[in-house]
Design an enzyme around this catalytic site. Structure first.
Site, PDB file in Angstrom:
ATOM      1  N   ASN A 106      -8.840   3.845   7.743  1.00 15.07           N
ATOM      2  CA  ASN A 106      -8.256   2.679   8.411  1.00 15.07           C
ATOM      3  C   ASN A 106      -8.435   2.703   9.928  1.00 15.07           C
ATOM      4  OD1 ASN A 106      -6.304   4.872   7.679  1.00 15.07           O
ATOM      5  ND2 ASN A 106      -5.122   3.883   9.282  1.00 15.07           N
ATOM      6  N   CYS A 157       1.742   8.196  20.372  1.00 15.66           N
ATOM      7  CA  CYS A 157       2.547   8.684  21.486  1.00 15.66           C
ATOM      8  C   CYS A 157       3.648   9.564  20.917  1.00 15.66           C
ATOM      9  CB  CYS A 157       3.129   7.512  22.242  1.00 15.66           C
ATOM     10  SG  CYS A 157       3.594   7.950  23.898  1.00 15.66           S
ATOM     11  N   GLY A 193       0.808  -1.213   0.000  1.00 18.42           N
ATOM     12  CA  GLY A 193       0.000   0.000   0.000  1.00 18.42           C
ATOM     13  C   GLY A 193       0.844   1.269   0.000  1.00 18.42           C
ATOM     14  N   THR A 194       1.858   1.296   0.843  1.00 17.89           N
ATOM     15  CA  THR A 194       2.677   2.514   0.959  1.00 17.89           C
ATOM     16  C   THR A 194       3.345   2.842  -0.373  1.00 17.89           C
ATOM     17  OG1 THR A 194       3.064   2.013   3.280  1.00 17.89           O
ATOM     18  CG2 THR A 194       4.590   3.560   2.234  1.00 17.89           C
ATOM     19  N   THR A 200      12.316  -7.047 -10.994  1.00 19.08           N
ATOM     20  CA  THR A 200      11.736  -8.362 -11.280  1.00 19.08           C
ATOM     21  C   THR A 200      10.406  -8.510 -10.558  1.00 19.08           C
ATOM     22  OG1 THR A 200      13.948  -9.284 -11.495  1.00 19.08           O
ATOM     23  CG2 THR A 200      12.141 -10.853 -11.114  1.00 19.08           C
TER      24      THR A 200
HETATM   25  C1  PLP Z   1      -5.454   3.142   4.516  1.00 19.43           C
HETATM   26  C2  PLP Z   1      -4.074   2.562   4.435  1.00 19.43           C
HETATM   27  N1  PLP Z   1      -3.231   3.031   3.509  1.00 19.43           N
HETATM   28  C3  PLP Z   1      -1.992   2.552   3.385  1.00 19.43           C
HETATM   29  C4  PLP Z   1      -1.518   1.558   4.219  1.00 19.43           C
HETATM   30  C5  PLP Z   1      -0.126   1.060   4.056  1.00 19.43           C
HETATM   31  O1  PLP Z   1      -0.136  -0.222   3.472  1.00 19.43           O
HETATM   32  P1  PLP Z   1       1.140  -1.184   3.559  1.00 19.43           P
HETATM   33  O2  PLP Z   1       1.318  -1.526   4.993  1.00 19.43           O
HETATM   34  O3  PLP Z   1       0.768  -2.361   2.701  1.00 19.43           O
HETATM   35  O4  PLP Z   1       2.292  -0.450   3.009  1.00 19.43           O
HETATM   36  C6  PLP Z   1      -2.352   1.045   5.223  1.00 19.43           C
HETATM   37  C7  PLP Z   1      -1.862   0.037   6.167  1.00 19.43           C
HETATM   38  O5  PLP Z   1      -2.323  -0.082   7.280  1.00 19.43           O
HETATM   39  C8  PLP Z   1      -3.674   1.561   5.325  1.00 19.43           C
HETATM   40  O6  PLP Z   1      -4.528   1.113   6.250  1.00 19.43           O
END
Ligand code: PLP
Length: 401
Positions: free
Chosen positions: A162, A338, A75-76, A248
């Site tokens: 999230n 925190c 995701g990041t 890859t």
């Molecule tokens: C809404 C959202 N975006 C991005 C991420 C990041 O994803 P990843 O941990 O696969 O890099 C998360 C992970 O908790 C998430 O909940």
């Protein structure tokens, strides 16, 4: 006190879900044989076939064409590719296009990528406010687009939050962007596999998913991105993945993600209803605890993820609640952060203008395929006493009240 450490109640699926058997099997099968998907020999062609079939499967499940699916490392990475890549491409076309608009409740992957563009690339970052349950008003996006007309590089608003689970009015927000001629990305990391997601029907330019949120492997994700959306890659090299993500390809990871998504989408309606029932029963039980607050869309008749319940308790710290529950074999997440040893509410609750004395004592419970009614019973049986103890610990440490 009895400890159930051998049999924890795992209610942190928004952080990570167990891999489903079909995903494990697909990964094991793909990983057991050699082959770089770029090689021309038989083993390479076999790997390429697995990769392309995974791409097709993911496209089918999320309403995207296979060529719109770009595999990434999670995701990041997908979010960074969308935010930075689209920003750079738009600015290259029009040097005035330097504004990034995002909601104030985005994951840090989005907020920090945008902030980085602000610090290093001269971007102006505009954060959209949210209401008390964490929803963006499309009228606020329209005003922001009008105010920054001619300078907006892109907009990013998440499909679902999230922390509190609130879903955004994506179609309406995308329509505002279309009217302004601005590409929009949505971080659907928590939504894909949990609620219906139709990329081509959404009007979005790009959308992020991550496999470990729906029963696939960690460190595997995808950016769905329209064929005509210009994007500059973060990493340069062999030109894989439409030249957007060199390196890859992770064939086994892609196979595991495709298999997990197919399972999740196949049982989505049934699981969403089951999770919503668990969530709502937990919320009803929490309402009976003195000083409790229910956060986000769930419990407030606003569209929300079925599997997330987010609750706060006045006069205690989220970390204390979390550790006391963990000691009773219940695993969940806290919504507070925190900073320099001082607990404060998360940026999400701050943006929702949650009362600070409650927001610090927040917990997120998130359900998954193996969650049952018995898990909710265990939480409700423990929570009242845990809140009392956390409050007492807070009073003892501050000496206050
Ligand atoms: C809404 C959202 N975006 C991005 C991420 C990041 O994803 P990843 O941990 O696969 O890099 C998360 C992970 O908790 C998430 O909940």
């Amino acid at each position: 006190m009895t400890s159930d450490r051998d049999d924890p109640v795992y209610l942190d699926h928004a952080a990570d879900t167990p891999m489903v058997p079909a995903a494990l099997a697909a990964m094991a099968q793909a990983a057991a044989r050699p082959g770089n998907a770029a090689s021309l020999h038989g083993s390479g062609r076999r790997a390429r076939r697995v990769l392309e079939e995974s791409r097709e499967s993911i496209g089918r499940d999320l309403g995207a064409r296979p060529s719109e699916v770009v595999f990434t490392g999670g995701g990041t990475e997908s979010v960074n590719l969308a935010i930075k890549g689209v920003f750079w491409a738009r600015r290259a076309e029009n040097p005035a296009a330097t504004t990034v608009i995002a909601s104030a409740v985005e994951h840090h992957a989005v907020l920090d990528a945008a902030e980085w563009l602000g610090e290093h690339e001269g971007a102006t970052v505009v954060l959209l406010p949210v209401d008390g349950v964490g929803r963006v008003d499309p009228a606020d996006l329209r005003s922001a687009l009008e105010e920054a007309a001619g300078t907006v590089a892109l907009v990013s608003v998440m499909w679902a939050n999230n922390e509190v689970g609130t879903m955004q009015p994506i179609a309406e927000l995308a329509a505002e962007c279309a009217r302004a001629g601005v590409p929009m990305h949505s971080d659907a990391t928590q939504a894909a596999g949990h609620v219906p997601v139709d990329f081509d029907g959404s009007g979005l330019a790009a959308l992020t998913i991550a496999a470990h949120k729906f029963g696939g492997p960690q460190g595997v994700g995808a950016l769905l991105i329209g064929r005509n959306v210009a994007c500059v890659p973060l990493a340069h090299g062999g030109g894989h993945e439409r030249d957007l993500r060199s390196g890859t390809p992770n064939v086994a990871g892609a196979a595991g993600m495709a298999a997990a998504l197919e399972v999740a989408v196949g049982r989505l309606d049934e699981e969403a209803a089951r999770h919503a029932a668990l969530r709502d029963r937990l919320i009803e039980g929490v309402r009976g605890i003195e000083g409790s607050v229910i956060n986000g869309g769930a419990g407030h008749d606003v569209p929300a993820l079925p599997a997330i319940a987010h609750v706060s308790f006045t006069d205690c710290e989220g970390d204390s609640l979390l550790m006391l529950l963990d000691a009773r074999g219940i695993e969940c997440a806290t919504g507070s952060a925190c900073s320099a040893g001082v607990a404060r509410a998360s940026h999400v609750l701050e943006a929702m203008r949650a009362a600070p004395d409650a927001a610090r004592g927040s917990l997120r419970f998130s359900f998954g395929p193996e969650s049952t009614d018995a898990d909710v019973d265990r939480v409700l049986a423990a929570l009242g006493q845990v809140v009392e103890r956390a409050r007492a610990a807070g009073l003892a440490s501050t000496g206050a009240r």
